[in-house]
Design a protein around this motif. Sequence first.
Motif, mmCIF file in Angstrom:
data_model
loop_
_atom_site.group_PDB
_atom_site.id
_atom_site.type_symbol
_atom_site.label_atom_id
_atom_site.label_comp_id
_atom_site.label_asym_id
_atom_site.label_seq_id
_atom_site.Cartn_x
_atom_site.Cartn_y
_atom_site.Cartn_z
ATOM 1 N N LYS A 271 0.820 -1.209 0.000
ATOM 2 C CA LYS A 271 0.000 0.000 0.000
ATOM 3 C C LYS A 271 0.861 1.269 0.000
ATOM 4 N N ALA A 272 1.851 1.285 0.863
ATOM 5 C CA ALA A 272 2.681 2.485 0.999
ATOM 6 C C ALA A 272 3.966 2.107 1.710
ATOM 7 N N THR B 195 3.643 5.754 -2.474
ATOM 8 C CA THR B 195 2.492 4.890 -2.738
ATOM 9 C C THR B 195 2.870 3.796 -3.736
ATOM 10 N N ALA B 196 1.953 2.860 -3.963
ATOM 11 C CA ALA B 196 2.205 1.736 -4.881
ATOM 12 C C ALA B 196 2.544 2.238 -6.282
ATOM 13 N N ALA C 194 -3.940 -3.707 4.302
ATOM 14 C CA ALA C 194 -4.862 -3.717 5.438
ATOM 15 C C ALA C 194 -4.534 -2.608 6.439
ATOM 16 N N THR C 195 -3.488 -1.823 6.131
ATOM 17 C CA THR C 195 -3.058 -0.780 7.073
ATOM 18 C C THR C 195 -3.888 0.481 6.897
ATOM 19 N N CYS C 196 -4.351 1.029 7.993
ATOM 20 C CA CYS C 196 -5.012 2.326 7.954
ATOM 21 C C CYS C 196 -3.928 3.396 7.983
ATOM 22 N N MET C 197 -3.863 4.204 6.952
ATOM 23 C CA MET C 197 -2.797 5.200 6.884
ATOM 24 C C MET C 197 -2.996 6.320 7.907
ATOM 25 N N ARG D 3 -1.587 12.354 -0.338
ATOM 26 C CA ARG D 3 -1.653 11.093 -1.079
ATOM 27 C C ARG D 3 -2.745 10.148 -0.583
ATOM 28 N N PHE D 4 -3.226 10.382 0.612
ATOM 29 C CA PHE D 4 -4.288 9.513 1.159
ATOM 30 C C PHE D 4 -5.461 10.349 1.652
ATOM 31 N N GLY D 5 -5.686 11.460 0.940
ATOM 32 C CA GLY D 5 -6.777 12.357 1.306
ATOM 33 C C GLY D 5 -8.130 11.654 1.278
ATOM 34 N N ASP D 6 -8.316 10.732 0.309
ATOM 35 C CA ASP D 6 -9.593 10.018 0.217
ATOM 36 C C ASP D 6 -9.819 9.151 1.454
ATOM 37 N N GLU D 7 -8.729 8.583 1.967
ATOM 38 C CA GLU D 7 -8.866 7.721 3.142
ATOM 39 C C GLU D 7 -9.251 8.543 4.375
#
Lengths: 422, 162
Positions: free
Chosen positions: A280-281, A293-294, A324-327, A405-409
């Motif tokens: 994932k990262a 990121t990937a 499975a990691t929560c960023m 990079r993980f704004g959506d998350e």
Amino acid sequence: MSGYPQVLFKNRRPGTTAFLAEYEAGGGYQGLRRALTMTPQQVRELVKASNLRGRGGAGFPTGVKWSFFPEEPGEKYLLANGDEMEPGTYKDHQLLLADPHQLVEGMAIAAFAMQIPQGYVFLRYAYEECARNVEQAIAEAEAKGYLGRNILGSDFAFELHVHRSAGRYILGEETALINGLEGRRPNPRSKPPFPAQSGLFGKPTNVNNIETFANIPHILNHGAEWYQGLSRTPEGAGTMLVGLSGHLNRTECVELPMGIPLREVVEQIGGGVRGGRKFKACLPGGASTPFLTAGQLDTPLDHVHLEKSGSRLGTAGVTVFDDATCMVAATLNLARFFARESCGWCTPCRDGLQVIVWLLEEIEGGRGHAEQLAMLHDQVKNISGRSFCALAEGAMGPVGALLERFGDELEDHVKRGHCPLR
Amino acid sequence: MNELLPQNQIDAFRAKAAAIAHPHELIVDALRAVQSHYGWVPDAGVDLVATLLGVLPVEVEEVATFYDKIFRRPVGKRVIHLCDSICCWANGGEAIAAHLQTALGIGFGETTTDGVFTLLPTCCLGACGDAPAMMVGLTTHGRLTAEKIDTILAGYRAEVVK
Ligand SMILES: Cc1cc2nc3c(=O)[nH]c(=O)nc-3n(C[C@H](O)[C@H](O)[C@H](O)COP(=O)(O)O)c2cc1C
Ligand code: SF4
Ligand code: FES
């Protein structure tokens, strides 16, 4: 590591340390001999030409740093930074367990190049075994005339001591380290004056990382061109010790050519992500480096390419996270580290990092709203460029990358009112 | 007989401080010496270091209170530092922390009633490839599992009781 040139880990064997006999058998202290046939100026030029960049995190060109150093003889100090408390970083540990004479020889050469009579190896509390190894290496080197007075019959003298510290990440910052060695409260000092002008006990002081010093004897032995040629990319030079960690099948410290693509490190060396999960990262160079990121797996690991990719090579400690990691949770862990290790000297860091932690806790805990997201953006801006030393700046590395990079998350947490991965 | 530091070390620190230009540089060494002998650094330990090195007690105190591995309060005979940084967190560090607390019957910052263990959190121990990791005294233990922790704790307990 078969297939990869081994320079720093040439003498590394599981469970043992190479001391003087083994080190000399492999060409040890030939670099120092060579240096003593040159002028200090020539040694500095050679190191500059090698394009070696500091391995302590900032990646400053070593030869350039040395060229700023006052050459006149006098009370001056050479310090090896072995604080190594940036999470994900354990290469200096492995280096000193494997082959500590490289540090001693590298420091002796550096001392000659800058005409420095006194040196300290600063080691963190947790590295007692390393401290003993370095002490043994120093004693062996003194007995053989590689340290002390009239080194190898020359009129050059260099004395080396070990300092054992007692915790706290901030001691790795070079001016805090200097305060630590002096026995003062180890908050950082303001720069300027830079340590090269006024450092330990107010005297000119040069600080380098343990691995940086360990490269020096090899550069003296084989030359600048050879050293540059070790890198896969023309932008890089030499090999680097890469500490693998996180969700990889193999989490070891390995010596790899500078410029090796991240994908090769993750898939070949690290054996891929554990349990058949997806990448994932990763943090490419310790806890203060922005996540990759990937989509960035083909980035070559050297200072120039990583900066282009919006991150940093840092200490080359690669920490991989699976899908499975929560960023948000990962960034919260990192932010807690920086907040706890803040030395408390300046407000943006001491108070600002606590606010970042609180905001990430709210969002990860499902209590965040659009307002908290906006505050998080604001806080990063408030802290960046406003702190007294680089600790808080480093803390913003992963937080900034989370936003970018993980704004959506992050938004997903807010929308659902809970962590989407739990 | 000084209970804080053996006489030979007292003499050695005094002599060294007199011989060097900057006795302050021995503060961390001296604090570590007191702690290694006495277990922790009481106020009297701060005063002793100040006297031996010829510096002010406050100069010793401001150093002592900065470092997380100098203990200014009593601790158990074995101090456990459990890493809670990112690589250990990514490898089940939270479950390991929960197991340690249950196994010891204490929370972080506490000492077991028999005085054997103190449990503290720490940042990265430089054992990230062997996560999750903890340090007991000056020894690092990596690749921790619940079973491994039980064995390690039993080992230290036996050592202390002996
Ligand atoms: C908060 C902080 C922690 C640091 N920790 C370390 C460390 O543990 N080891 C290290 O070599 N450099 C560390 N550095 C970088 C040093 O300040 C310094 O740049 C470095 O030791 C110079 O050596 P180099 O040029 O050989 O890399 C740290 C910097 C900051 C701001
Ligand atoms: S940025 Fe943080 S660590 Fe650096 S001086 Fe300010 S409070 Fe201390
Ligand atoms: S993160 Fe736990 S030992 Fe480095």
